[in-house]
Design an enzyme around this catalytic site. Structure first.
Site, mmCIF file in Angstrom:
data_model
loop_
_atom_site.group_PDB
_atom_site.id
_atom_site.type_symbol
_atom_site.label_atom_id
_atom_site.label_comp_id
_atom_site.label_asym_id
_atom_site.label_seq_id
_atom_site.Cartn_x
_atom_site.Cartn_y
_atom_site.Cartn_z
ATOM 1 N N HIS A 89 1.048 4.998 -2.440
ATOM 2 C CA HIS A 89 1.530 6.348 -2.172
ATOM 3 C C HIS A 89 2.855 6.668 -2.865
ATOM 4 O O HIS A 89 3.015 7.751 -3.421
ATOM 5 C CB HIS A 89 1.678 6.560 -0.662
ATOM 6 C CG HIS A 89 0.387 6.604 0.065
ATOM 7 N ND1 HIS A 89 -0.473 7.688 -0.002
ATOM 8 C CD2 HIS A 89 -0.204 5.703 0.895
ATOM 9 C CE1 HIS A 89 -1.541 7.451 0.752
ATOM 10 N NE2 HIS A 89 -1.402 6.252 1.309
ATOM 11 N N HIS A 120 0.834 -1.208 0.000
ATOM 12 C CA HIS A 120 0.000 0.000 0.000
ATOM 13 C C HIS A 120 0.870 1.260 0.000
ATOM 14 O O HIS A 120 0.632 2.192 -0.776
ATOM 15 C CB HIS A 120 -0.917 0.008 1.225
ATOM 16 C CG HIS A 120 -1.621 1.309 1.442
ATOM 17 N ND1 HIS A 120 -2.677 1.725 0.672
ATOM 18 C CD2 HIS A 120 -1.402 2.303 2.337
ATOM 19 C CE1 HIS A 120 -3.092 2.912 1.074
ATOM 20 N NE2 HIS A 120 -2.328 3.294 2.088
ATOM 21 N N SER A 132 -3.753 0.375 -4.630
ATOM 22 C CA SER A 132 -2.968 -0.702 -4.037
ATOM 23 C C SER A 132 -3.826 -1.913 -3.683
ATOM 24 O O SER A 132 -3.351 -2.849 -3.035
ATOM 25 C CB SER A 132 -2.246 -0.205 -2.777
ATOM 26 O OG SER A 132 -3.181 0.261 -1.812
ATOM 27 N N GLU A 189 -6.239 9.288 -0.744
ATOM 28 C CA GLU A 189 -6.393 7.853 -0.478
ATOM 29 C C GLU A 189 -7.398 7.201 -1.433
ATOM 30 O O GLU A 189 -7.155 6.097 -1.925
ATOM 31 C CB GLU A 189 -6.842 7.603 0.966
ATOM 32 C CG GLU A 189 -5.778 7.843 2.022
ATOM 33 C CD GLU A 189 -4.730 6.735 2.112
ATOM 34 O OE1 GLU A 189 -4.769 5.786 1.301
ATOM 35 O OE2 GLU A 189 -3.863 6.845 2.994
#
Length: 271
Positions: A145, A140, A205, A186
């Site tokens: 990110h 993730h 992700s 997000e």
């Protein structure tokens, strides 16, 4: 819907996760990122998830994410060392990773963003649920990110989010800054050439989220409208907010994060 595996009942996984987490416990921002000797099973999990995500990214990921990911060039065939990815990311956008043993408190996490540091775990999700995890893990943090943080535009937005969270004082204001982060960086989606694309790290992700996100309730991106929306991180998103372009994403959230304070956020909640 694939739910999170209760890793606390898997003694071997918990032991391994704790072993990796311990390496980064009590580190300062200036300490070097620890080296982790990953097992072949962990490399296999990384390869499998990255291959599945890459297939979905070709049709579901926003163009800016794909371009940024190409710049960062995270290895897909083995678990990379976080310090290596961090050095490359810093050379591109100025952002770097800081190793963290687990999810850090929102204020601490955002304080890192204000200083161009992103707290990242170094362990991987449970192999029983490879395509969705409610916990942050290295897949993730890097694939979601890290890839977008190689974009100068998004590096600026992450910094602005961190500065806003560091500036506000009340719990209500901090939580709202975090909510704007959640529904954009997000879980953000954007319209590109008539198609809905994902740019948020949680979506990008997770194979499960990417298979699901186009079927959710989609609302126009508007910061004020987030006041009445609740969210949970333990399941697929039921509401997402879509921008008409990446320029709108930048304009909307940068205008909010660069100027918000406790009074302006309180006014939103009581309007």
């Amino acid at each position: 819907m694939q739910r999170q595996h209760d890793h606390t009942t898997d003694t071997a996984y918990k032991t391994r996760r704790d072993e990796i987490a311990t390496l980064s416990a009590d580190l300062t921002p200036d300490d070097p990122i620890p080296v982790v000797e990953y097992t072949e099973r962990e490399h296999e999990l990384w390869r499998m998830v990255c291959a599945e995500l890459a297939t979905r990214h070709r049709t579901a990921a926003a163009a800016e994410y794909l371009e940024s990911a190409e710049q960062l060039a995270i290895p897909l065939d083995h678990v990379p060392q976080l310090r290596d990815v961090s050095e490359r990311m810093k050379s591109i956008s100025g952002f770097r990773f800081q190793a963290a043993p687990a999810l850090v408190p929102l204020k601490e996490f955002c304080g890192g963003l204000a200083s161009s540091r992103f707290h990242s775990t170094q362990y991987l999700r449970h192999p029983g649920t490879p395509f969705y995890t409610e916990d942050p893990d290295m897949l993730h943090d890097l694939v979601g990110h890290g890839n977008i943080l190689a974009s100068d535009r998004f590096a600026r937005l992450y910094r602005l989010a961190g500065e806003a969270a560091s500036r506000v004082r009340s719990t209500e204001a901090l939580q709202f800054v975090g909510k704007v982060f959640w529904f954009t960086l997000e879980c953000g989606v954007v319209r590109e050439r008539g198609e809905r694309k994902a740019y948020g790290a949680t979506l990008l992700s997770s194979c499960g989220e990417l298979d699901h996100f186009r079927d959710t309730e989609i609302r126009p991106l508007n910061v004020a409208s987030l006041v009445d929306v609740e969210y949970v991180i333990s399941t697929y998103q039921s509401i997402l907010f879509e921008a008409d372009s990446m320029d709108q994403v930048e304009d909307t959230v940068s205008a909010f994060w660069s100027s918000c304070d406790d009074d302006s956020i309180s006014a939103l909640h009581h309007a």
